[in-house]
Design a protein around this motif. Structure first.
Motif, mmCIF file in Angstrom:
data_model
loop_
_atom_site.group_PDB
_atom_site.id
_atom_site.type_symbol
_atom_site.label_atom_id
_atom_site.label_comp_id
_atom_site.label_asym_id
_atom_site.label_seq_id
_atom_site.Cartn_x
_atom_site.Cartn_y
_atom_site.Cartn_z
ATOM 1 N N UNK A 279 1.037 -0.493 -0.268
ATOM 2 C CA UNK A 279 -0.084 0.398 0.193
ATOM 3 C C UNK A 279 1.132 1.169 0.004
ATOM 4 N N UNK A 280 2.123 1.629 0.617
ATOM 5 C CA UNK A 280 3.248 2.134 0.652
ATOM 6 C C UNK A 280 3.481 2.411 -0.551
ATOM 7 N N UNK A 281 3.754 1.410 -1.444
ATOM 8 C CA UNK A 281 4.387 1.782 -2.667
ATOM 9 C C UNK A 281 3.435 2.060 -3.741
ATOM 10 N N UNK A 282 1.883 2.552 -3.458
ATOM 11 C CA UNK A 282 0.637 2.212 -4.264
ATOM 12 C C UNK A 282 1.101 3.911 -4.188
ATOM 13 N N UNK A 283 1.657 4.621 -2.767
ATOM 14 C CA UNK A 283 1.093 5.950 -2.721
ATOM 15 C C UNK A 283 2.426 6.287 -3.232
ATOM 16 N N UNK A 284 3.794 5.850 -2.913
ATOM 17 C CA UNK A 284 4.346 6.486 -3.510
ATOM 18 C C UNK A 284 4.621 6.417 -5.267
ATOM 19 N N UNK A 285 4.283 5.679 -5.815
ATOM 20 C CA UNK A 285 3.903 5.585 -7.395
ATOM 21 C C UNK A 285 2.909 6.165 -8.464
ATOM 22 N N UNK A 286 1.520 6.172 -7.144
ATOM 23 C CA UNK A 286 0.703 6.665 -7.719
ATOM 24 C C UNK A 286 0.146 7.851 -6.826
ATOM 25 N N UNK A 287 0.577 8.193 -6.150
ATOM 26 C CA UNK A 287 -0.079 9.260 -4.851
ATOM 27 C C UNK A 287 -0.241 10.928 -5.772
ATOM 28 N N UNK A 288 0.896 10.981 -6.633
ATOM 29 C CA UNK A 288 1.256 12.470 -6.923
ATOM 30 C C UNK A 288 0.140 12.182 -8.178
ATOM 31 N N UNK A 289 -0.172 11.017 -9.100
ATOM 32 C CA UNK A 289 -0.981 10.963 -10.224
ATOM 33 C C UNK A 289 -1.747 11.125 -10.602
ATOM 34 N N UNK B 114 -0.710 2.048 -23.953
ATOM 35 C CA UNK B 114 -0.895 0.702 -24.160
ATOM 36 C C UNK B 114 -1.413 -0.434 -23.017
ATOM 37 N N UNK B 115 -1.891 0.150 -22.208
ATOM 38 C CA UNK B 115 -2.887 -0.282 -21.125
ATOM 39 C C UNK B 115 -4.462 -0.209 -21.415
ATOM 40 N N UNK B 116 -4.634 1.163 -22.197
ATOM 41 C CA UNK B 116 -6.009 1.857 -21.731
ATOM 42 C C UNK B 116 -6.722 2.242 -20.347
ATOM 43 N N UNK B 117 -5.324 2.225 -19.187
ATOM 44 C CA UNK B 117 -5.674 1.736 -17.725
ATOM 45 C C UNK B 117 -5.059 3.515 -17.282
ATOM 46 N N UNK B 118 -5.643 4.323 -16.101
ATOM 47 C CA UNK B 118 -5.077 5.160 -15.846
ATOM 48 C C UNK B 118 -4.180 4.753 -14.344
ATOM 49 N N UNK B 119 -3.298 5.323 -14.540
ATOM 50 C CA UNK B 119 -1.534 5.599 -13.329
ATOM 51 C C UNK B 119 -2.312 4.927 -12.551
ATOM 52 N N UNK B 120 -3.158 5.254 -11.455
ATOM 53 C CA UNK B 120 -3.764 4.901 -10.640
ATOM 54 C C UNK B 120 -4.549 3.271 -9.994
ATOM 55 N N UNK C 48 -4.720 -2.457 0.035
ATOM 56 C CA UNK C 48 -4.101 -1.708 -1.256
ATOM 57 C C UNK C 48 -5.470 -1.063 -2.327
ATOM 58 N N UNK C 49 -7.114 -1.726 -2.203
ATOM 59 C CA UNK C 49 -7.617 -1.831 -2.582
ATOM 60 C C UNK C 49 -8.299 -0.957 -2.326
ATOM 61 N N UNK C 50 -8.387 -0.573 -1.189
ATOM 62 C CA UNK C 50 -9.106 0.400 0.196
ATOM 63 C C UNK C 50 -8.741 1.849 0.291
ATOM 64 N N UNK D 69 -9.786 5.219 -1.204
ATOM 65 C CA UNK D 69 -10.174 6.325 -0.600
ATOM 66 C C UNK D 69 -8.930 7.652 -0.610
ATOM 67 N N UNK D 70 -8.253 7.371 -1.476
ATOM 68 C CA UNK D 70 -7.140 8.102 -1.519
ATOM 69 C C UNK D 70 -7.104 8.903 -2.727
ATOM 70 N N UNK D 71 -7.068 7.891 -3.997
ATOM 71 C CA UNK D 71 -6.899 7.820 -5.320
ATOM 72 C C UNK D 71 -8.302 7.901 -6.334
#
Length: 246
Positions: A27-37, A45-51, A116-118, A122-124
């Motif tokens: 979960x901390x890695x998720x926030x680190x990678x996607x926190x500012x996105x 190439x994925x059709x998905x947003x970064x979060x 991670x889902x929660x 909640x954050x993104x």
């Protein structure tokens, strides 16, 4: 076997270091990678947003951590301490030991997925339909069985001193090359072809197809099914081999 599963779950829940790396760390890695996105820019190439892309990646990574790291090191140490030898004196069959290890590890992986889902919701503000949340949880949880079986294999192949470096090499190698830490679309073409055959790539692809509302690709399902059969079969064979040596 049920008693052994309960024992394994209780031991894992008491291990604060294990819980940190399998539940909090992803979960901390998720926030680190996607926190500012932002929530609109899509991963090429994925059709998905970064979060949404990294939500599945980190949920899969957390489940991988719980089942692979937990199983391999614990089994190697149990073999050296004589615990496995003691279990052989009971009525527990060899397949029961392997199934108990795999099942208990899979149960422990569920909190890492849910947390991670929660955090993503909640954050993104990741929003999916109810069926997608349920399907994602089920797919990532069931897929973790593949790596739980791999953890059993490593635990029987490696000694207590060697199990951690061997596990870490496989753990980070499968995570990075499988696209859990970065999109494989950023890889060179030759590396993308290799990555597409890794079980971690197929594992994350299941979740991403659900996020897109698509059916899983047959290739990904086949890779996971074959990997599970190979790892589970190898674990059972190694257990029997270890029994004969005792």
């Amino acid at each position: 076997m049920n008693s052994l599963i309960k024992l394994e779950i209780t031991r894992a829940l008491r291990n604060k270091k294990f819980l940190f790396f399998s539940v909090v760390y992803p979960s901390a890695l998720f926030l680190l990678i996607a926190g500012s996105a932002d929530s609109t820019t899509k991963v090429a190439g994925t059709g998905l947003t970064l979060p949404t892309f990294f939500m599945v990646s980190m949920a899969s990574f957390g489940a991988l951590t719980a089942v692979l790291m937990g199983n391999s090191e614990r089994i190697a140490k149990e073999r050296e301490s004589g615990w496995v030898r003691q279990l052989r004196l009971t009525t527990l069959p060899g397949r029961g030991y392997v199934l108990a290890k795999t099942a208990s590890a899979a149960v422990i992986s569920l909190p890492s997925i849910v947390v991670v889902f929660a955090v993503a919701a909640a954050v993104k503000h990741v929003r999916l339909d109810a069926w997608q949340w349920l399907a994602l949880t089920g797919a990532i949880w069931a897929g973790s069985l593949v790596f739980a079986a791999l953890g059993v294999v490593i635990g029987y192949l490696a000694s207590g001193d060697a199990v951690r470096p061997i596990t870490m090499i496989l753990y980070f190698g499968l995570s990075v090359l499988g696209g859990l830490w970065m999109p494989t679309t950023t890889f060179p073409d030759w590396l993308q072809k290799i990555a597409s055959w890794l079980p971690t790539h197929a594992y994350a692809a299941l979740g991403r197809s659900i996020e897109l509302g698509d059916a899983p690709h047959a290739k990904d399902l086949a890779i996971l099914a074959v990997s599970f059969l190979l790892f589970a079969g190898g674990a059972a064979w190694l257990y029997r081999k270890d029994t004969l040596k005792a």
